[in-house]
Design a protein around this motif. Structure first.
Motif, mmCIF file in Angstrom:
data_model
loop_
_atom_site.group_PDB
_atom_site.id
_atom_site.type_symbol
_atom_site.label_atom_id
_atom_site.label_comp_id
_atom_site.label_asym_id
_atom_site.label_seq_id
_atom_site.Cartn_x
_atom_site.Cartn_y
_atom_site.Cartn_z
ATOM 1 N N ARG A 106 0.860 -1.181 0.000
ATOM 2 C CA ARG A 106 0.000 0.000 0.000
ATOM 3 C C ARG A 106 0.895 1.229 0.000
ATOM 4 N NH1 ARG A 106 -4.300 -0.725 4.671
ATOM 5 N NH2 ARG A 106 -5.184 1.117 3.689
ATOM 6 N N ASP A 107 0.567 2.172 -0.862
ATOM 7 C CA ASP A 107 1.344 3.400 -0.968
ATOM 8 C C ASP A 107 0.791 4.464 -0.020
ATOM 9 O OD1 ASP A 107 3.191 2.442 -2.831
ATOM 10 O OD2 ASP A 107 1.871 2.901 -4.511
ATOM 11 N N HIS A 108 1.359 5.659 -0.085
ATOM 12 C CA HIS A 108 0.933 6.773 0.768
ATOM 13 C C HIS A 108 -0.430 7.281 0.310
ATOM 14 C CE1 HIS A 108 5.487 7.682 1.432
ATOM 15 N NE2 HIS A 108 5.135 6.477 1.824
ATOM 16 N N TRP A 109 -1.204 7.752 1.283
ATOM 17 C CA TRP A 109 -2.563 8.226 0.996
ATOM 18 C C TRP A 109 -2.899 9.316 1.997
ATOM 19 C CZ3 TRP A 109 -5.435 7.059 -3.095
ATOM 20 C CH2 TRP A 109 -6.792 7.322 -3.084
ATOM 21 N N SER A 110 -3.054 10.539 1.525
ATOM 22 C CA SER A 110 -3.287 11.655 2.449
ATOM 23 C C SER A 110 -4.756 11.999 2.629
ATOM 24 C CB SER A 110 -2.529 12.888 1.956
ATOM 25 O OG SER A 110 -3.025 13.276 0.683
ATOM 26 N N ARG A 111 -5.635 11.352 1.891
ATOM 27 C CA ARG A 111 -7.049 11.751 1.920
ATOM 28 C C ARG A 111 -7.812 11.227 3.132
ATOM 29 N NH1 ARG A 111 -8.210 10.334 -4.227
ATOM 30 N NH2 ARG A 111 -10.180 9.637 -3.356
ATOM 31 N N ALA A 112 -7.325 10.176 3.775
ATOM 32 C CA ALA A 112 -8.005 9.646 4.961
ATOM 33 C C ALA A 112 -7.008 8.848 5.795
ATOM 34 C CB ALA A 112 -9.175 8.745 4.548
ATOM 35 N N TYR A 113 -6.952 9.153 7.081
ATOM 36 C CA TYR A 113 -6.130 8.378 8.012
ATOM 37 C C TYR A 113 -6.623 8.609 9.431
ATOM 38 C CZ TYR A 113 -3.397 12.770 8.103
ATOM 39 O OH TYR A 113 -2.989 14.069 8.172
ATOM 40 N N SER A 114 -6.093 7.848 10.356
ATOM 41 C CA SER A 114 -6.610 7.851 11.723
ATOM 42 C C SER A 114 -5.575 8.359 12.715
ATOM 43 C CB SER A 114 -6.988 6.425 12.138
ATOM 44 O OG SER A 114 -7.957 5.911 11.280
ATOM 45 N N THR A 115 -6.081 8.845 13.834
ATOM 46 C CA THR A 115 -5.264 9.204 14.989
ATOM 47 C C THR A 115 -5.963 8.634 16.213
ATOM 48 O OG1 THR A 115 -4.488 11.236 13.949
ATOM 49 C CG2 THR A 115 -4.354 11.133 16.342
ATOM 50 N N ILE A 128 -14.673 9.529 16.129
ATOM 51 C CA ILE A 128 -15.051 10.810 15.544
ATOM 52 C C ILE A 128 -14.745 10.766 14.059
ATOM 53 C CG2 ILE A 128 -14.605 13.294 15.584
ATOM 54 C CD1 ILE A 128 -13.662 12.672 18.578
ATOM 55 N N GLY A 129 -15.762 10.955 13.260
ATOM 56 C CA GLY A 129 -15.589 10.938 11.812
ATOM 57 C C GLY A 129 -15.757 9.556 11.233
ATOM 58 N N GLY A 130 -15.695 9.495 9.926
ATOM 59 C CA GLY A 130 -15.841 8.228 9.225
ATOM 60 C C GLY A 130 -15.415 8.369 7.781
ATOM 61 N N THR A 139 -16.059 10.855 4.928
ATOM 62 C CA THR A 139 -17.470 11.116 4.642
ATOM 63 C C THR A 139 -18.174 11.801 5.809
ATOM 64 O OG1 THR A 139 -18.084 8.920 5.440
ATOM 65 C CG2 THR A 139 -17.654 9.150 3.067
ATOM 66 N N ASP A 140 -17.570 11.765 6.996
ATOM 67 C CA ASP A 140 -18.216 12.319 8.180
ATOM 68 C C ASP A 140 -17.170 12.973 9.080
ATOM 69 O OD1 ASP A 140 -20.253 12.738 10.176
ATOM 70 O OD2 ASP A 140 -19.475 10.991 11.240
ATOM 71 N N ARG A 141 -17.387 14.204 9.431
ATOM 72 C CA ARG A 141 -16.573 14.961 10.391
ATOM 73 C C ARG A 141 -15.087 14.994 10.040
ATOM 74 N NH1 ARG A 141 -14.178 18.101 13.417
ATOM 75 N NH2 ARG A 141 -14.658 18.415 15.612
ATOM 76 N N PRO A 142 -14.744 15.625 8.910
ATOM 77 C CA PRO A 142 -13.313 15.743 8.590
ATOM 78 C C PRO A 142 -12.579 16.576 9.643
ATOM 79 C CG PRO A 142 -14.641 17.077 7.093
ATOM 80 C CD PRO A 142 -15.598 16.307 7.957
ATOM 81 N N VAL A 143 -11.351 16.194 9.917
ATOM 82 C CA VAL A 143 -10.510 16.876 10.898
ATOM 83 C C VAL A 143 -9.168 17.153 10.237
ATOM 84 C CG1 VAL A 143 -9.315 16.633 13.103
ATOM 85 C CG2 VAL A 143 -11.638 15.738 12.851
ATOM 86 N N SER A 144 -8.694 18.372 10.344
ATOM 87 C CA SER A 144 -7.413 18.728 9.725
ATOM 88 C C SER A 144 -6.249 18.407 10.668
ATOM 89 C CB SER A 144 -7.382 20.223 9.396
ATOM 90 O OG SER A 144 -7.219 20.975 10.582
ATOM 91 N N PRO A 145 -5.052 18.226 10.117
ATOM 92 C CA PRO A 145 -3.867 18.064 10.974
ATOM 93 C C PRO A 145 -3.687 19.239 11.935
ATOM 94 C CG PRO A 145 -3.341 17.412 8.740
ATOM 95 C CD PRO A 145 -4.725 18.046 8.700
ATOM 96 N N LYS A 146 -4.053 20.436 11.509
ATOM 97 C CA LYS A 146 -3.934 21.606 12.380
ATOM 98 C C LYS A 146 -4.878 21.493 13.577
ATOM 99 C CE LYS A 146 -2.428 24.595 8.668
ATOM 100 N NZ LYS A 146 -2.757 24.000 7.394
#
Length: 187
Positions: A106-115, A128-130, A139-146
């Motif tokens: 699997r390569d890098h993917w910046s559009r969706a990841y978890s914390t 939180i989010g989905g 699709t639900d509750r996007p959160v930015s790195p900031k």
């Protein structure tokens, strides 16, 4: 004791998590543990090749052992309520496995990841989010790195919207105003 060392896992990451707990117990205020490996061509969570075997035999079990041991150990010592933990990466992985001769990857993917947050000041059991069904897009509750940073600053008792002064007197915001604390995370 050896049993506790083994509970964390006899890996570089596991023993680093144990060392982090010991640093906190000795009065350290901020500790960072990186997942790192030596001698492997495809190190860490960068699973461009050998994806399945690395997740099943190494990465998943190593993270599970070390993270759960850290949380349980901090809790048993009465330190979890005062210790904020964040498990994160700089990006996610592609939602589909690429076919290659080395067991898929699997390569890098910046559009969706978890914390993952745990410990001091964090509400337990929150998701939180989905994403869509293949974890490609939020699709639900996007959160930015900031906003992740704003939340971590808040947990550390730092106002994420304060300014800092440079040596020349100029003031700069610690984070942009668009960086919101993720209120659902806060206990």
């Amino acid at each position: 004791p050896m049993a506790l060392r083994e509970r964390y896992g006899m890996t570089l990451f596991g023993q680093s998590c144990l060392a982090a707990r010991r640093l906190l117990e000795a009065g350290g205020k901020f500790v960072t543990v990186f997942w790192d490996e030596y001698g492997l061509v495809n190190t860490g969570w960068d699973t461009h090749i050998h994806h399945y075997s690395r997740l099943k035999d190494e990465l998943g079990p190593g993270l599970d052992a070390a993270f759960s041991a850290l949380v349980e150990d901090l809790d048993a010592r009465g330190m979890l309520a005062d210790t904020a933990i964040a498990v994160m990466s700089e990006h996610g992985r592609t939602p589909r496995i690429q076919s290659n001769i080395s067991g898929g990857g699997r390569d890098h993917w910046s559009r969706a990841y978890s914390t993952l947050f745990a410990g001091g000041g964090v509400k337990r059991g929150q998701i939180i989010g989905g994403t869509d069904a293949i974890a490609s897009d939020v699709t639900d509750r996007p959160v930015s790195p900031k906003s992740l940073l704003a939340t971590m600053y808040h947990l550390l008792g730092i106002n994420p919207h304060q300014s800092i002064r440079a040596t020349n007197g100029a003031e700069f915001p610690l984070l942009p105003e668009s960086a919101d604390i993720i209120r659902e995370v806060i206990a």
